[in-house]
Design an enzyme around this catalytic site. Structure first.
Site, PDB file in Angstrom:
ATOM      1  N   GLU A   1     -19.606 -33.918 -44.597  1.00 50.70           N
ATOM      2  CA  GLU A   1     -18.156 -33.917 -44.834  1.00 50.70           C
ATOM      3  C   GLU A   1     -17.788 -35.179 -45.607  1.00 50.70           C
ATOM      4  O   GLU A   1     -18.041 -36.290 -45.146  1.00 50.70           O
ATOM      5  CB  GLU A   1     -17.402 -33.875 -43.493  1.00 50.70           C
ATOM      6  CG  GLU A   1     -15.887 -33.977 -43.653  1.00 50.70           C
ATOM      7  CD  GLU A   1     -15.146 -34.037 -42.315  1.00 50.70           C
ATOM      8  OE1 GLU A   1     -15.636 -33.437 -41.322  1.00 50.70           O
ATOM      9  OE2 GLU A   1     -14.096 -34.696 -42.259  1.00 50.70           O
TER      10      GLU A   1
ATOM     11  N   ARG B   1     -10.410 -39.891 -48.753  1.00 50.55           N
ATOM     12  CA  ARG B   1      -9.732 -41.143 -48.421  1.00 50.55           C
ATOM     13  C   ARG B   1      -9.963 -42.223 -49.458  1.00 50.55           C
ATOM     14  O   ARG B   1      -9.561 -43.359 -49.260  1.00 50.55           O
ATOM     15  CB  ARG B   1     -10.237 -41.678 -47.078  1.00 50.55           C
ATOM     16  CG  ARG B   1      -9.854 -40.821 -45.909  1.00 50.55           C
ATOM     17  CD  ARG B   1     -10.302 -41.445 -44.604  1.00 50.55           C
ATOM     18  NE  ARG B   1     -10.558 -40.402 -43.654  1.00 50.55           N
ATOM     19  CZ  ARG B   1     -11.201 -40.562 -42.516  1.00 50.55           C
ATOM     20  NH1 ARG B   1     -11.647 -41.748 -42.181  1.00 50.55           N
ATOM     21  NH2 ARG B   1     -11.387 -39.539 -41.716  1.00 50.55           N
TER      22      ARG B   1
ATOM     23  N   LYS C   1     -11.864 -28.361 -35.406  1.00 48.49           N
ATOM     24  CA  LYS C   1     -12.300 -29.751 -35.245  1.00 48.49           C
ATOM     25  C   LYS C   1     -11.475 -30.344 -34.105  1.00 48.49           C
ATOM     26  O   LYS C   1     -10.242 -30.229 -34.112  1.00 48.49           O
ATOM     27  CB  LYS C   1     -12.040 -30.510 -36.552  1.00 48.49           C
ATOM     28  CG  LYS C   1     -12.261 -32.021 -36.460  1.00 48.49           C
ATOM     29  CD  LYS C   1     -12.356 -32.617 -37.866  1.00 48.49           C
ATOM     30  CE  LYS C   1     -12.367 -34.151 -37.813  1.00 48.49           C
ATOM     31  NZ  LYS C   1     -12.869 -34.730 -39.073  1.00 48.49           N
TER      32      LYS C   1
HETATM   33  C1  3PG Z   1     -13.250 -38.273 -39.266  1.00 48.13           C
HETATM   34  O1  3PG Z   1     -12.505 -38.250 -40.237  1.00 48.13           O
HETATM   35  O2  3PG Z   1     -13.764 -37.252 -38.798  1.00 48.13           O
HETATM   36  C2  3PG Z   1     -13.466 -39.594 -38.588  1.00 48.13           C
HETATM   37  O3  3PG Z   1     -13.148 -40.647 -39.412  1.00 48.13           O
HETATM   38  C3  3PG Z   1     -14.756 -39.766 -37.880  1.00 48.13           C
HETATM   39  O4  3PG Z   1     -14.780 -41.077 -37.440  1.00 48.13           O
HETATM   40  P1  3PG Z   1     -15.845 -41.755 -36.464  1.00 48.13           P
HETATM   41  O5  3PG Z   1     -17.054 -40.904 -36.343  1.00 48.13           O
HETATM   42  O6  3PG Z   1     -16.124 -43.072 -37.144  1.00 48.13           O
HETATM   43  O7  3PG Z   1     -15.117 -41.988 -35.178  1.00 48.13           O
END
Ligand code: 3PG
Length: 213
Positions: free
Chosen positions: A45, A49, A133
């Site tokens: 994914e 951003r 999700k």
């Molecule tokens: C996402 O967009 O799914 C998150 O930023 C995942 O973040 P993390 O695994 O760093 O908590």
């Protein structure tokens, strides 16, 4: 919608972990994706951003075709067409407003909409989304939340993401309603920025070896 759900479930079945990656430099993206594929994690994914995120998706789709690239952090309907044009195989959102849910339901590729509460999960299920999700997973209740929702909503499956790492991933993967988990621990920003594909490969191989429940 049923066809798109089946495509999404097949993508989620490819590996226990979906690395979530934020890419500043798209020229690194194909080699990064190839490293993940080689390690046993073919689904990645890419979050929308950074200014070049769509270019990174495009580069992976073109130059690392064995990878399945998802567009993450979709927060507005206008990003859907951009992600599809770039070659994304599916769309992922951190949370899902009613307007965004409408746009995802109308999109020609599968979507994994984000939710964090039982009511949000039910609303998305009503709209035909069966794989969601859970975000941010750890802060929203973690494996206990997932086990709690399995009884009342047996038709739903989840990709919990947010606050998960190599240590906590097994507890999520042991939940019967978890299709796979997502997270940045396989592709930490520091290693991505340094282009340290060897270290990313090691983290990815360990993640690929995690077992589902
Ligand atoms: C996402 O967009 O799914 C998150 O930023 C995942 O973040 P993390 O695994 O760093 O908590």
């Amino acid at each position: 919608m049923r066809d798109r759900t089946n495509i999404l479930l097949a993508i989620a079945a490819r590996a226990p972990v979906i690395p979530v990656v934020t890419i500043e430099d798209p020229s690194l993206a194909p080699a990064l994706a190839a490293t993940l594929v080689e390690a046993g994690l073919p689904v990645v994914e890419v979050t929308l951003r950074t200014p070049r995120a769509l270019d990174a998706i495009r580069a992976i789709a073109r130059h690392a075709p064995e990878a399945v690239v998802l567009a993450g952090t979709i927060v507005t309907p206008s990003q859907i067409g951009e992600a599809i044009d770039a070659g994304a195989a599916a769309l992922v959102t951190p949370g899902t407003s009613p307007g965004l849910a409408d746009a995802l339901a109308a999109a020609p590729i599968p979507a994994m909409p984000g939710c964090a509460t039982v009511s949000e999960a039910m609303a998305l299920h009503e709209r035909g989304f069966d794989l969601l999700k859970l975000f941010p997973a750890a802060a929203s209740g973690g494996p206990a939340w997932l086990k709690g929702i399995a009884g009342p909503l047996p038709g739903l499956r989840f990709c919990p993401t947010g606050g998960i790492d190599a240590q906590s991933a097994p507890a999520y993967l042991a939940c019967p309603n978890v299709a796979c988990v997502g997270g940045t621990w396989v592709t930490p920003a520091t290693l991505v920025a340094a282009g340290d594909l060897a270290a990313i490969g090691r983290l990815a191989r360990a993640a690929a070896a995690l077992m589902r429940g």
